[in-house]
Design an enzyme around this catalytic site. Sequence first.
Site, mmCIF file in Angstrom:
data_model
loop_
_atom_site.group_PDB
_atom_site.id
_atom_site.type_symbol
_atom_site.label_atom_id
_atom_site.label_comp_id
_atom_site.label_asym_id
_atom_site.label_seq_id
_atom_site.Cartn_x
_atom_site.Cartn_y
_atom_site.Cartn_z
ATOM 1 N N GLY A 144 85.824 5.315 -29.714
ATOM 2 C CA GLY A 144 85.232 4.759 -30.933
ATOM 3 C C GLY A 144 84.576 3.407 -30.766
ATOM 4 C CD GLU A 181 90.561 0.859 -31.664
ATOM 5 O OE1 GLU A 181 89.528 1.282 -31.117
ATOM 6 O OE2 GLU A 181 91.626 1.502 -31.745
ATOM 7 C CG ASP A 182 87.310 2.791 -33.623
ATOM 8 O OD1 ASP A 182 88.465 2.311 -33.643
ATOM 9 O OD2 ASP A 182 87.097 4.016 -33.538
ATOM 10 C CG ASP A 238 93.827 3.312 -40.653
ATOM 11 O OD1 ASP A 238 93.653 2.869 -41.790
ATOM 12 O OD2 ASP A 238 94.169 4.494 -40.448
ATOM 13 C CG PHE A 283 88.223 9.376 -42.630
ATOM 14 C CD1 PHE A 283 89.352 9.138 -41.872
ATOM 15 C CD2 PHE A 283 87.111 9.931 -42.007
ATOM 16 C CE1 PHE A 283 89.387 9.456 -40.519
ATOM 17 C CE2 PHE A 283 87.137 10.257 -40.653
ATOM 18 C CZ PHE A 283 88.276 10.020 -39.923
ATOM 19 C CB VAL A 284 84.382 4.742 -42.486
ATOM 20 C CG1 VAL A 284 84.410 4.180 -43.890
ATOM 21 C CG2 VAL A 284 85.380 4.029 -41.595
ATOM 22 C CG ASP A 342 86.007 10.956 -34.060
ATOM 23 O OD1 ASP A 342 86.702 9.922 -34.138
ATOM 24 O OD2 ASP A 342 86.494 12.073 -33.827
ATOM 25 N NE ARG A 368 83.653 10.057 -30.723
ATOM 26 C CZ ARG A 368 84.855 9.569 -30.995
ATOM 27 N NH1 ARG A 368 84.966 8.372 -31.519
ATOM 28 N NH2 ARG A 368 85.944 10.264 -30.757
HETATM 29 P P1 IMP Z 1 95.654 2.883 -36.336
HETATM 30 O O1 IMP Z 1 96.512 3.108 -35.135
HETATM 31 O O2 IMP Z 1 96.193 3.605 -37.559
HETATM 32 O O3 IMP Z 1 95.312 1.462 -36.624
HETATM 33 O O4 IMP Z 1 94.333 3.696 -36.123
HETATM 34 C C1 IMP Z 1 93.415 3.374 -35.226
HETATM 35 C C2 IMP Z 1 92.582 4.590 -34.869
HETATM 36 O O5 IMP Z 1 92.564 5.588 -35.895
HETATM 37 C C3 IMP Z 1 91.162 4.161 -34.721
HETATM 38 O O6 IMP Z 1 90.909 3.751 -33.404
HETATM 39 C C4 IMP Z 1 90.402 5.401 -35.092
HETATM 40 O O7 IMP Z 1 90.249 6.206 -33.953
HETATM 41 C C5 IMP Z 1 91.278 6.121 -36.069
HETATM 42 N N1 IMP Z 1 90.851 5.864 -37.456
HETATM 43 C C6 IMP Z 1 91.501 5.147 -38.385
HETATM 44 N N2 IMP Z 1 90.813 5.107 -39.543
HETATM 45 C C7 IMP Z 1 89.676 5.803 -39.313
HETATM 46 C C8 IMP Z 1 88.528 6.121 -40.131
HETATM 47 O O8 IMP Z 1 88.393 5.747 -41.311
HETATM 48 N N3 IMP Z 1 87.557 6.857 -39.525
HETATM 49 C C9 IMP Z 1 87.627 7.287 -38.241
HETATM 50 N N4 IMP Z 1 88.683 7.021 -37.450
HETATM 51 C C10 IMP Z 1 89.699 6.292 -37.988
HETATM 52 MG MG MG Z 2 89.613 4.902 -31.940
#
Ligand code: IMP
Ligand code: MG
Length: 198
Positions: free
Chosen positions: A56, A111-112, A115, A164-165, A171, A177
């Site tokens: 991402g 990081e993208d 979350d 969700f984006v 993706d 992407r």
């Molecule tokens: P976390 O571990 O919950 O912080 O999530 C991180 C990963 O979840 C990111 O690197 C994304 O790959 C995926 N992710 C979280 N939210 C989104 C979203 O809104 N769209 C797409 N991927 C997401």
């Molecule tokens: Mg990711």
Amino acid sequence: MAIKKKTIRSSQGMPGEKVRILIPRQRIHRRIQELAKQIRADFPEEPLLLVGVLKGAVFFLSDLARGIPGEVSLDFIAVSSYGKDTRSSGQVRLTKDLDASIEGRTVIVVEDILDTGMTLQYLLRILEQRKPKHLRVAVLLDKPERRIASVHAEYVGFSIPNEFVVGFGLDYAERYRNLQGVGVLILRPPDKANKPGD
Ligand code: IMP
Ligand code: MG
């Protein structure tokens, strides 16, 4: 940075999917250049190692790296967060490690999106053990409402609502992407899954 809602863009040919553009590409590019300048201002003399989290972060990392003057190196790491399920299992696994040691180096994890924070919490724990000189985090997007793990990113492109984006590297089931901006994925009929894909 505040976000204004924009128009609906067509899906990538998938029935029942639409993307409402949230952040157009020009705004993303401008913001990344600001972050790049800020990073260099924080570390004026240091060679920097940008560690991109695959997949991402690739577009964010490529723009960020080119915006930072001076010595910049790149490395990549990959994790799998959610297995086959569409919801977070809370479990993170390393699927690709770095190529080189980070001991004594100034490392920016790129990081993208931040979350729940589970992915970055896991990664930071691993990287911290390898004794970098500095360890910082840059994320293009932050969804603060969703945070479970207490992770702090020093460099944040945009704070966004809990939606969700996709696009600019993010993706849905490996698609979208390549969208140039970031948009909210709209599924019809509405999917109750909060986090489709990884
Ligand atoms: P976390 O571990 O919950 O912080 O999530 C991180 C990963 O979840 C990111 O690197 C994304 O790959 C995926 N992710 C979280 N939210 C989104 C979203 O809104 N769209 C797409 N991927 C997401
Ligand atoms: Mg990711």
